[in-house]
Design a protein around this motif. Sequence first.
Motif, PDB file in Angstrom:
ATOM      1  N   LEU A 141     -68.300 -31.925 -80.943  1.00  0.00           N
ATOM      2  CA  LEU A 141     -67.223 -31.212 -81.622  1.00  0.00           C
ATOM      3  C   LEU A 141     -67.592 -30.892 -83.066  1.00  0.00           C
ATOM      4  CD1 LEU A 141     -64.444 -30.108 -80.953  1.00  0.00           C
ATOM      5  CD2 LEU A 141     -63.453 -32.214 -81.857  1.00  0.00           C
ATOM      6  N   ALA A 142     -68.529 -31.663 -83.626  1.00  0.00           N
ATOM      7  CA  ALA A 142     -68.992 -31.379 -84.984  1.00  0.00           C
ATOM      8  C   ALA A 142     -69.612 -29.990 -85.066  1.00  0.00           C
ATOM      9  CB  ALA A 142     -70.001 -32.430 -85.438  1.00  0.00           C
ATOM     10  N   ALA A 143     -70.225 -29.539 -83.969  1.00  0.00           N
ATOM     11  CA  ALA A 143     -70.799 -28.187 -83.954  1.00  0.00           C
ATOM     12  C   ALA A 143     -69.712 -27.131 -84.107  1.00  0.00           C
ATOM     13  CB  ALA A 143     -71.565 -27.969 -82.648  1.00  0.00           C
ATOM     14  N   VAL A 144     -68.561 -27.362 -83.478  1.00  0.00           N
ATOM     15  CA  VAL A 144     -67.446 -26.419 -83.572  1.00  0.00           C
ATOM     16  C   VAL A 144     -66.886 -26.413 -84.997  1.00  0.00           C
ATOM     17  CG1 VAL A 144     -65.154 -25.834 -82.680  1.00  0.00           C
ATOM     18  CG2 VAL A 144     -66.908 -26.760 -81.138  1.00  0.00           C
ATOM     19  N   TYR A 145     -66.730 -27.613 -85.569  1.00  0.00           N
ATOM     20  CA  TYR A 145     -66.228 -27.703 -86.946  1.00  0.00           C
ATOM     21  C   TYR A 145     -67.205 -27.025 -87.910  1.00  0.00           C
ATOM     22  CZ  TYR A 145     -64.072 -29.660 -91.132  1.00  0.00           C
ATOM     23  OH  TYR A 145     -63.448 -29.806 -92.355  1.00  0.00           O
ATOM     24  N   MET A 146     -68.486 -27.282 -87.713  1.00  0.00           N
ATOM     25  CA  MET A 146     -69.496 -26.662 -88.571  1.00  0.00           C
ATOM     26  C   MET A 146     -69.452 -25.141 -88.470  1.00  0.00           C
ATOM     27  SD  MET A 146     -71.644 -28.163 -90.660  1.00  0.00           S
ATOM     28  CE  MET A 146     -73.057 -27.073 -90.586  1.00  0.00           C
TER      29      MET A 146
ATOM     30  N   ILE B 254     -70.203 -32.914 -95.661  1.00  0.00           N
ATOM     31  CA  ILE B 254     -68.959 -32.988 -94.898  1.00  0.00           C
ATOM     32  C   ILE B 254     -68.690 -34.381 -94.351  1.00  0.00           C
ATOM     33  CG2 ILE B 254     -67.838 -32.205 -92.755  1.00  0.00           C
ATOM     34  CD1 ILE B 254     -69.103 -29.476 -93.226  1.00  0.00           C
ATOM     35  N   GLY B 255     -69.743 -35.007 -93.804  1.00  0.00           N
ATOM     36  CA  GLY B 255     -69.531 -36.270 -93.099  1.00  0.00           C
ATOM     37  C   GLY B 255     -70.360 -37.433 -93.565  1.00  0.00           C
ATOM     38  N   GLY B 256     -71.191 -37.244 -94.579  1.00  0.00           N
ATOM     39  CA  GLY B 256     -72.015 -38.347 -95.055  1.00  0.00           C
ATOM     40  C   GLY B 256     -73.425 -38.276 -94.506  1.00  0.00           C
ATOM     41  N   PRO B 257     -74.310 -39.145 -94.990  1.00  0.00           N
ATOM     42  CA  PRO B 257     -75.730 -39.070 -94.625  1.00  0.00           C
ATOM     43  C   PRO B 257     -76.026 -39.328 -93.155  1.00  0.00           C
ATOM     44  CG  PRO B 257     -75.255 -41.065 -95.887  1.00  0.00           C
ATOM     45  CD  PRO B 257     -74.031 -40.207 -95.974  1.00  0.00           C
ATOM     46  N   SER B 258     -75.113 -39.986 -92.439  1.00  0.00           N
ATOM     47  CA  SER B 258     -75.360 -40.282 -91.027  1.00  0.00           C
ATOM     48  C   SER B 258     -74.774 -39.221 -90.094  1.00  0.00           C
ATOM     49  CB  SER B 258     -74.781 -41.645 -90.660  1.00  0.00           C
ATOM     50  OG  SER B 258     -73.370 -41.663 -90.852  1.00  0.00           O
ATOM     51  N   ALA B 259     -74.114 -38.208 -90.641  1.00  0.00           N
ATOM     52  CA  ALA B 259     -73.461 -37.196 -89.810  1.00  0.00           C
ATOM     53  C   ALA B 259     -74.497 -36.272 -89.167  1.00  0.00           C
ATOM     54  CB  ALA B 259     -72.491 -36.372 -90.651  1.00  0.00           C
ATOM     55  N   THR B 260     -74.345 -36.062 -87.874  1.00  0.00           N
ATOM     56  CA  THR B 260     -75.226 -35.161 -87.128  1.00  0.00           C
ATOM     57  C   THR B 260     -74.355 -34.264 -86.237  1.00  0.00           C
ATOM     58  OG1 THR B 260     -75.495 -36.846 -85.396  1.00  0.00           O
ATOM     59  CG2 THR B 260     -77.195 -36.737 -87.112  1.00  0.00           C
ATOM     60  N   ALA B 261     -74.980 -33.233 -85.674  1.00  0.00           N
ATOM     61  CA  ALA B 261     -74.242 -32.315 -84.803  1.00  0.00           C
ATOM     62  C   ALA B 261     -75.206 -31.675 -83.816  1.00  0.00           C
ATOM     63  CB  ALA B 261     -73.546 -31.235 -85.619  1.00  0.00           C
ATOM     64  N   PHE B 262     -74.686 -31.332 -82.658  1.00  0.00           N
ATOM     65  CA  PHE B 262     -75.453 -30.540 -81.714  1.00  0.00           C
ATOM     66  C   PHE B 262     -75.349 -29.064 -82.113  1.00  0.00           C
ATOM     67  CE2 PHE B 262     -74.112 -34.071 -78.700  1.00  0.00           C
ATOM     68  CZ  PHE B 262     -75.315 -34.748 -78.826  1.00  0.00           C
ATOM     69  N   PRO B 263     -76.250 -28.212 -81.639  1.00  0.00           N
ATOM     70  CA  PRO B 263     -76.134 -26.783 -81.945  1.00  0.00           C
ATOM     71  C   PRO B 263     -74.835 -26.194 -81.374  1.00  0.00           C
ATOM     72  CG  PRO B 263     -78.328 -27.305 -81.135  1.00  0.00           C
ATOM     73  CD  PRO B 263     -77.490 -28.521 -80.902  1.00  0.00           C
ATOM     74  N   TYR B 264     -74.366 -25.144 -82.008  1.00  0.00           N
ATOM     75  CA  TYR B 264     -73.145 -24.465 -81.568  1.00  0.00           C
ATOM     76  C   TYR B 264     -73.506 -23.493 -80.453  1.00  0.00           C
ATOM     77  CZ  TYR B 264     -68.860 -21.654 -81.852  1.00  0.00           C
ATOM     78  OH  TYR B 264     -67.686 -20.993 -81.564  1.00  0.00           O
ATOM     79  N   VAL B 265     -72.853 -23.637 -79.288  1.00  0.00           N
ATOM     80  CA  VAL B 265     -73.222 -22.832 -78.114  1.00  0.00           C
ATOM     81  C   VAL B 265     -72.029 -22.054 -77.540  1.00  0.00           C
ATOM     82  CG1 VAL B 265     -75.151 -24.305 -77.427  1.00  0.00           C
ATOM     83  CG2 VAL B 265     -72.850 -24.847 -76.623  1.00  0.00           C
ATOM     84  N   TYR B 266     -71.007 -21.829 -78.342  1.00  0.00           N
ATOM     85  CA  TYR B 266     -69.784 -21.180 -77.868  1.00  0.00           C
ATOM     86  C   TYR B 266     -69.656 -19.793 -78.505  1.00  0.00           C
ATOM     87  CZ  TYR B 266     -69.072 -26.058 -76.728  1.00  0.00           C
ATOM     88  OH  TYR B 266     -69.247 -27.332 -76.257  1.00  0.00           O
ATOM     89  N   PRO B 267     -68.826 -18.918 -77.933  1.00  0.00           N
ATOM     90  CA  PRO B 267     -68.649 -17.579 -78.518  1.00  0.00           C
ATOM     91  C   PRO B 267     -68.164 -17.646 -79.961  1.00  0.00           C
ATOM     92  CG  PRO B 267     -67.758 -17.651 -76.291  1.00  0.00           C
ATOM     93  CD  PRO B 267     -68.107 -19.069 -76.648  1.00  0.00           C
TER      94      PRO B 267
END
Length: 259
Positions: free
Chosen positions: A42-47, A82-95
Amino acid sequence: MRQSQDGAPPEPLSAQVLAFVVVGLWTAINAVGLWNNWAEDLAAVYMAGWLWDHGQAGLIYAAPEHFFGGQAESWTPILNAIGGPSATAFPYVYPPLWAVVVAPLTRILSATAFFNAMLVLQTALLGYGLVVSHRLVRPPLAVWKWVVVGCALFQITVPFVTAMKQCQPSILVAILTLLAVERSVNGAPRRAGAYLALAAAIKLTPVLFVLIFLQRRDWTALRWFAGVGLALGGASLALAGVPSHLEFLYSLRLTCSSM
């Protein structure tokens, strides 16, 4: 009370109320357990929403070299902020439409607040999905017992636990698809087509469920699927523009080639 279409006894209102009480309790338990959890999916969507809101739409579909295995380097400093040094995200794959929709939310909600809100919403929707599946399957088991069993099975199933930790948008897609099938079977074809179109506008795979409408010769559902789908596609192009959609298509091609 609800009269089922196959002549089965109507479901008592008390059983339906109890089913929703169970869903509420189950939602609260999961919310407490995963509150403030950082959800990479969900971090990808927020990003994507944050990038759109900050005029950096060109970075929305940025991805690492082999697509999987973390976020693009260009995302790292923003995620750290946004989330600190440990924050990660998957790539965004939605329209790109959903990046535009989420963008205003990033102004009023922190990433964790957004995750918490979606956690509650999606857990409740999963519980409601059990109620919907009861209407579809029409088992001899009372709806509240069906929901209790379903919630218990969800709770010990690895894919469910993983999906909830990541707060995957696929949960919403699955419930919309289930609703589409159930509404078609139970005589509400317009909503069936609309639900499936919305699901397919988030993730393309639900398009395959059009085959159920074809098999049932549910032409009204098909018309509504096409109409709502075209409306969502037109809105996406109008709001996000052609370049973002070309990047989205390239991203899909990259995803497939990386599997």
